[in-house]
Design a protein around this motif. Structure first.
Motif: not given
Length: 191
Positions: A2, A165, A167-168, A170-171
């Motif tokens: 994270n 990472n 999630e980053m 995708k963000f």
């Protein structure tokens, strides 16, 4: 993994250390070398071919085209090189990066200059307290050089790895469909 706000602040601190190192190195270099270094750099970059060869050799020695480019920019900033001379050296630095890869693949070793920056710092700081101004200026240069490499090392440590990472990633991909707004957003992130 994270990526937290602490990691982002650490990245900003690493960039600040890098920029401060470049400033101190440039000022120290200007004080210690002046006209002599200008003459040496003038000979090493008298035409484009020798400028490219200089860039290749510097990058092959320190194994970082980013560091080579930053040093050349600081030479231009200190008035020791012209813009035309620096472009040839930076081109050579980019070519020198491939030589570094060849050396690593051929001999299976890599030397990381930032590993030795603490040792150089141990040499540079006592030089600040010497009476002769040339030694003080050389100490300033060494300290700036160390901070520059420490900053580069910390930047590579704190820049998020998008493969680790998701999630980053995708963000960030959520902002790609905004047309020209996407270009402005990513321009600001890159800046």
């Amino acid at each position: 993994m994270n990526y937290t706000i602490i990691d982002f602040i650490s990245l900003l601190g690493a960039v600040c250390l890098f920029l401060y190192g470049m400033k101190v190195m440039s000022e120290g270099l200007q004080k210690v070398a002046g006209d002599r270094l200008r003459t040496i750099l003038g000979v090493m970059t008298k035409n484009r071919v020798t400028g490219v060869i200089t860039g290749v050799l510097i990058t092959a020695l320190i194994q970082s085209s980013s560091a080579s480019t930053v040093m050349v920019v600081s030479f231009v900033n200190a008035g020791l090189m012209s813009m035309a001379q620096s472009m040839a050296v930076i081109f050579g630095a980019n070519v020198g990066t491939t030589f570094t890869t060849w050396i690593i693949s051929a001999f299976s070793f890599e030397v990381n200059i930032s590993d030795y920056s603490i040792l150089l710092l141990a040499v540079g700081v006592p030089m600040l307290f010497m009476k002769k101004s040339a030694y003080k200026s050389m100490g300033e240069f060494l300290i700036g050089f160390c901070f520059l490499f420490m900053g580069l090392d910390l930047i590579s440590q704190y820049v998020p790895n998008l493969q680790e990472n998701p999630e980053m990633l995708k963000f960030m991909s959520g902002y790609t469909s905004l047309g020209f707004g996407s270009v402005l957003i990513f321009f600001c992130i890159g800046l």
